[in-house]
Design a protein around this motif. Structure first.
Motif, PDB file in Angstrom:
ATOM      1  N   GLU A  20      -0.778  -7.916  -1.474  1.00 50.54           N
ATOM      2  CA  GLU A  20      -1.649  -6.817  -1.069  1.00 50.54           C
ATOM      3  C   GLU A  20      -0.855  -5.698  -0.398  1.00 50.54           C
ATOM      4  O   GLU A  20      -1.147  -4.513  -0.600  1.00 50.54           O
ATOM      5  CB  GLU A  20      -2.746  -7.329  -0.142  1.00 50.54           C
ATOM      6  N   LYS A  24      -0.860  -1.889  -1.761  1.00 50.58           N
ATOM      7  CA  LYS A  24      -1.352  -0.803  -0.901  1.00 50.58           C
ATOM      8  C   LYS A  24      -0.370   0.350  -0.810  1.00 50.58           C
ATOM      9  O   LYS A  24      -0.758   1.507  -0.642  1.00 50.58           O
ATOM     10  CB  LYS A  24      -1.654  -1.345   0.497  1.00 50.58           C
ATOM     11  N   ASN A  40      -9.798 -12.056  -8.565  1.00 53.68           N
ATOM     12  CA  ASN A  40     -10.669 -11.138  -9.312  1.00 53.68           C
ATOM     13  C   ASN A  40     -10.947  -9.855  -8.545  1.00 53.68           C
ATOM     14  O   ASN A  40     -10.888  -8.750  -9.099  1.00 53.68           O
ATOM     15  CB  ASN A  40     -11.987 -11.829  -9.672  1.00 53.68           C
ATOM     16  N   GLU A  41     -11.271  -9.970  -7.274  1.00 47.80           N
ATOM     17  CA  GLU A  41     -11.594  -8.793  -6.471  1.00 47.80           C
ATOM     18  C   GLU A  41     -10.394  -7.858  -6.366  1.00 47.80           C
ATOM     19  O   GLU A  41     -10.520  -6.629  -6.515  1.00 47.80           O
ATOM     20  CB  GLU A  41     -12.045  -9.226  -5.074  1.00 47.80           C
ATOM     21  N   LEU A  42      -9.233  -8.427  -6.137  1.00 46.00           N
ATOM     22  CA  LEU A  42      -8.017  -7.621  -6.032  1.00 46.00           C
ATOM     23  C   LEU A  42      -7.673  -6.980  -7.379  1.00 46.00           C
ATOM     24  O   LEU A  42      -7.239  -5.822  -7.430  1.00 46.00           O
ATOM     25  CB  LEU A  42      -6.866  -8.496  -5.538  1.00 46.00           C
ATOM     26  N   ASN A  44      -9.740  -6.070  -9.703  1.00 47.59           N
ATOM     27  CA  ASN A  44     -10.662  -4.958  -9.945  1.00 47.59           C
ATOM     28  C   ASN A  44     -10.265  -3.729  -9.137  1.00 47.59           C
ATOM     29  O   ASN A  44     -10.384  -2.594  -9.602  1.00 47.59           O
ATOM     30  CB  ASN A  44     -12.093  -5.374  -9.592  1.00 47.59           C
ATOM     31  N   GLN A  45      -9.785  -3.968  -7.927  1.00 48.50           N
ATOM     32  CA  GLN A  45      -9.407  -2.864  -7.045  1.00 48.50           C
ATOM     33  C   GLN A  45      -8.125  -2.179  -7.502  1.00 48.50           C
ATOM     34  O   GLN A  45      -7.985  -0.957  -7.364  1.00 48.50           O
ATOM     35  CB  GLN A  45      -9.232  -3.390  -5.615  1.00 48.50           C
ATOM     36  N   TYR A  46      -7.202  -2.969  -8.054  1.00 46.19           N
ATOM     37  CA  TYR A  46      -5.907  -2.427  -8.478  1.00 46.19           C
ATOM     38  C   TYR A  46      -5.692  -2.711  -9.972  1.00 46.19           C
ATOM     39  O   TYR A  46      -4.671  -3.283 -10.367  1.00 46.19           O
ATOM     40  CB  TYR A  46      -4.779  -3.049  -7.666  1.00 46.19           C
ATOM     41  N   SER A  47      -6.623  -2.285 -10.777  1.00 50.67           N
ATOM     42  CA  SER A  47      -6.615  -2.652 -12.200  1.00 50.67           C
ATOM     43  C   SER A  47      -5.383  -2.161 -12.949  1.00 50.67           C
ATOM     44  O   SER A  47      -4.926  -2.807 -13.902  1.00 50.67           O
ATOM     45  CB  SER A  47      -7.877  -2.110 -12.880  1.00 50.67           C
TER      46      SER A  47
END
Length: 272
Positions: A20, A24, A40-42, A44-47
């Motif tokens: 992360e 960032k 999955n969440e990460l 989607n955030q950093y596709s």
């Protein structure tokens, strides 16, 4: 300048924190994990800057395939962080054969396969940085943690040799030696042998020596890892944590005292 970072075992704990931190600040990150759904969440955030690969590091063929996929996807691998591994608790007499083999399959062989896979990529690039996760317990040993320490002692030896072997190719090598941090590493992600009652006193003494204040804050390690990756001349070894530094200094001081006390015997054993 953005880098491409390949991290194994980054679904949780220190590996997840480091992944992360890289994302960032704008790096491209490949995470190789047993269960991709945990990211999955990460993802989607950093596709566009995160590639998640399902990988069991004990599978040598899969390790080479994962590295090839990462190289194809991002065009380069600037940094490898071999973070996958787990802890095992058990007195030496308590250890079962399969427990021993499984510990080494993950902590040592898994690290070796990924390392072997990435070296040709970095050699072709003429640049790269391989970072191996050892432990303060790769230098210091506590009772009931001998098997885990053995795996990390192996990582230390493999990596020190590797550093000399690949230095001429523009590849830098570092060993991370963290002390205990407040992650699930020592709880839900660890394994424990079936205990024998005769070692209950040993376990009790170790537990009594445990100071909650000695466990570090996991998030605090991110800055150190970013600095390690960015430095032009990284150290071969980097201790993570105040307590680890104290442990290792004490152990090396004691070793030198012993070796010096027995120096006459040692020299006589040369025979010439």
């Amino acid at each position: 300048m953005a880098k491409t970072i390949f991290i194994t075992g980054a679904s949780r704990g220190l590996g997840r924190i480091w992944a992360e931190a890289f994302l960032k600040r704008g790096d491209q990150v490949v995470v190789a994990v047993r269960n991709p759904d945990t990211l999955n969440e990460l993802a989607n955030q950093y596709s566009s800057s995160l590639l998640v690969i399902k990988l069991d590091v004990t599978d040598k063929v899969a390790c080479f395939e994962a590295v090839a996929k990462a190289k194809s996807h991002f065009g380069a691998i600037d940094v490898l962080i071999n973070n996958a591994g787990y802890g095992h608790v058990g007195a030496i007499e308590e250890l079962e054969e399969q427990e021993i083999r499984t510990q080494f399959e993950t902590n040592v062989y898994g690290l070796l396969w990924v390392t072997q896979a990435v070296i040709p990529v970095m050699r072709e690039q003429k640049v790269g940085h391989i970072i191996q996760l050892s432990s303060a317990l790769g230098v210091v040993v506590f009772p009931t943690l001998g098997l885990y320490s053995a795996s990390k002692f192996a990582v230390e030896a493999i990596t020190e040799s590797l550093a000399v072997e690949v230095s001429g190719f523009g590849i830098k090598v570092s060993i991370l030696e963290p002390n205990g941090f407040n992650t699930d590493f020592a709880t839900t992600s660890g394994v424990e042998s079936k205990p024998l009652a005769i070692y209950d006193d040993v376990r009790a003494a170790l537990a009594a020596s445990n100071n909650p204040d000695d466990w570090g804050v996991p998030e605090a390690t991110a800055e150190a890892v970013l600095k390690l990756v960015d430095t032009e001349n990284p150290p071969l070894r980097l201790i993570l944590g105040r307590v680890g530094f104290q442990w290792i200094k004490h152990v090396y001081d004691q070793r030198m005292k012993t070796w010096e006390a027995w120096q006459e015997v040692s020299v006589a054993a040369q025979g010439n």
